[in-house]
Design an enzyme around this catalytic site. Structure first.
Site, PDB file in Angstrom:
ATOM      1  N   CYS A 120       0.828  -1.209   0.000  1.00 11.02           N
ATOM      2  CA  CYS A 120       0.000   0.000   0.000  1.00 11.02           C
ATOM      3  C   CYS A 120       0.864   1.261   0.000  1.00 11.02           C
ATOM      4  O   CYS A 120       1.505   1.558  -0.998  1.00 11.02           O
ATOM      5  CB  CYS A 120      -1.004  -0.035   1.146  1.00 11.02           C
ATOM      6  SG  CYS A 120      -2.353   1.136   0.887  1.00 11.02           S
ATOM      7  N   HIS A 221      -3.705  -4.944   0.574  1.00 12.14           N
ATOM      8  CA  HIS A 221      -3.192  -5.342   1.894  1.00 12.14           C
ATOM      9  C   HIS A 221      -3.262  -6.866   2.071  1.00 12.14           C
ATOM     10  O   HIS A 221      -4.166  -7.370   2.747  1.00 12.14           O
ATOM     11  CB  HIS A 221      -4.000  -4.654   3.000  1.00 12.14           C
ATOM     12  CG  HIS A 221      -3.601  -3.234   3.246  1.00 12.14           C
ATOM     13  ND1 HIS A 221      -2.549  -2.886   4.070  1.00 12.14           N
ATOM     14  CD2 HIS A 221      -4.088  -2.081   2.741  1.00 12.14           C
ATOM     15  CE1 HIS A 221      -2.422  -1.566   4.080  1.00 12.14           C
ATOM     16  NE2 HIS A 221      -3.339  -1.054   3.287  1.00 12.14           N
ATOM     17  N   GLU A 223      -1.593  -8.726   3.948  1.00 19.11           N
ATOM     18  CA  GLU A 223      -1.431  -9.165   5.344  1.00 19.11           C
ATOM     19  C   GLU A 223      -2.790  -9.341   6.031  1.00 19.11           C
ATOM     20  O   GLU A 223      -2.920 -10.100   6.985  1.00 19.11           O
ATOM     21  CB  GLU A 223      -0.523  -8.186   6.118  1.00 19.11           C
ATOM     22  CG  GLU A 223      -1.182  -6.916   6.637  1.00 19.11           C
ATOM     23  CD  GLU A 223      -1.447  -5.873   5.554  1.00 19.11           C
ATOM     24  OE1 GLU A 223      -1.175  -6.141   4.370  1.00 19.11           O
ATOM     25  OE2 GLU A 223      -1.946  -4.785   5.902  1.00 19.11           O
TER      26      GLU A 223
END
Ligand code: MN
Length: 249
Positions: A120, A221, A223
């Protein structure tokens, strides 16, 4: 033989005053858990006070000697003065503790051929540090929603991946991702390609085309979706593998 990669996370995600007026700096645990689950040993890299180039250089030199890979985490907007622009009225909050340090850290890590994974803001930072440019705000440019109102682990928009790219070899030719950004890469650094886009032409991933180099930025994102989405898992795994140091037996 290869040894366990040591990944440094350029901290912090954010700095915040708690209710006792102490400033806390932190990084979301999702980044380091995803790396740890992928086999890496993780350390956090706090930035020294801004404005002191000698201190920054000393920190960066030491950090790079400790790490075999660098993860650039998400966060707030990047100050456009680092690409010689005045702030747009649509620019969000910037963090002077992060920008200068992370830009220099990224430049030096790239120079040292260290694998870099930008997420990001980290994708935008990777582009800017190496001579590219970013949109301060994509609201006027984007034709689809990039600040999703769905929970962070929800996948909302489709990305199309460039065939034969590093990204394609990791996640295939298309995927659904989450999206939480109002900035994006506008101009690529030399030697980089846009390896994924959404249907409105917004760049969703960038990568270095110098063979054998792992310098990859994704605008989404992974994660957040590490435990539920195979392509998110594959991205962290590919980065950790690229950060393994091979020692002659
Ligand atoms: Mn997006």
């Amino acid at each position: 033989m290869s040894t366990q990669p040591v990944i440094g996370i350029a901290y912090s995600d954010f700095a915040k005053r708690d209710n006792e007026m102490r400033i806390r700096t932190y990084v979301s645990r999702k980044y380091y858990h995803a790396l740890q689950e992928s086999g890496a040993f993780v350390i956090l890299l706090p930035a020294p006070l801004p404005g002191n180039k000698r201190a920054a250089d000393a920190h960066i030199k030491k950090y790079l000697s400790l790490c075999s890979g660098l993860l650039l985490a998400g966060g707030g907007d990047i100050n456009p003065r680092f690409q010689n622009e005045d702030p747009s009225p649509f620019l969000g909050a910037t963090n002077p503790f992060r920008d200068e340090f992370e830009l220099e850290l990224t430049k030096q890590a790239y120079k040292a051929s260290m694998p870099i994974f930008g997420i990001c803001r980290g994708c935008q930072l990777l582009a800017m540090a190496l001579g590219g440019k970013i949109y301060q705000d994509i609201t006027q440019t984007a034709k689809i929603q990039h600040t999703q109102q769905t929970p962070r682990w929800g996948l909302t928009h489709k990305i199309t991946v460039k065939p034969s790219s590093l990204l394609a070899s990791v996640i295939g030719l298309e995927a659904y991702t989450n999206s939480f950004h109002h900035q994006a890469v506008k101009a690529l650094p030399k030697g980089f390609i846009a390896s994924a886009q959404t249907s409105d032409g917004i760049i969703e991933a960038i990568e270095d085309t110098n063979k054998g180099r792992f310098a990859l930025g994704v605008q989404w994102h992974p994660e957040e979706t590490f435990y539920t989405d195979e392509s998110s898992k594959a991205l962290f795994k590919a980065f950790v593998r690229a950060s393994e140091i091979t020692i002659e037996a």
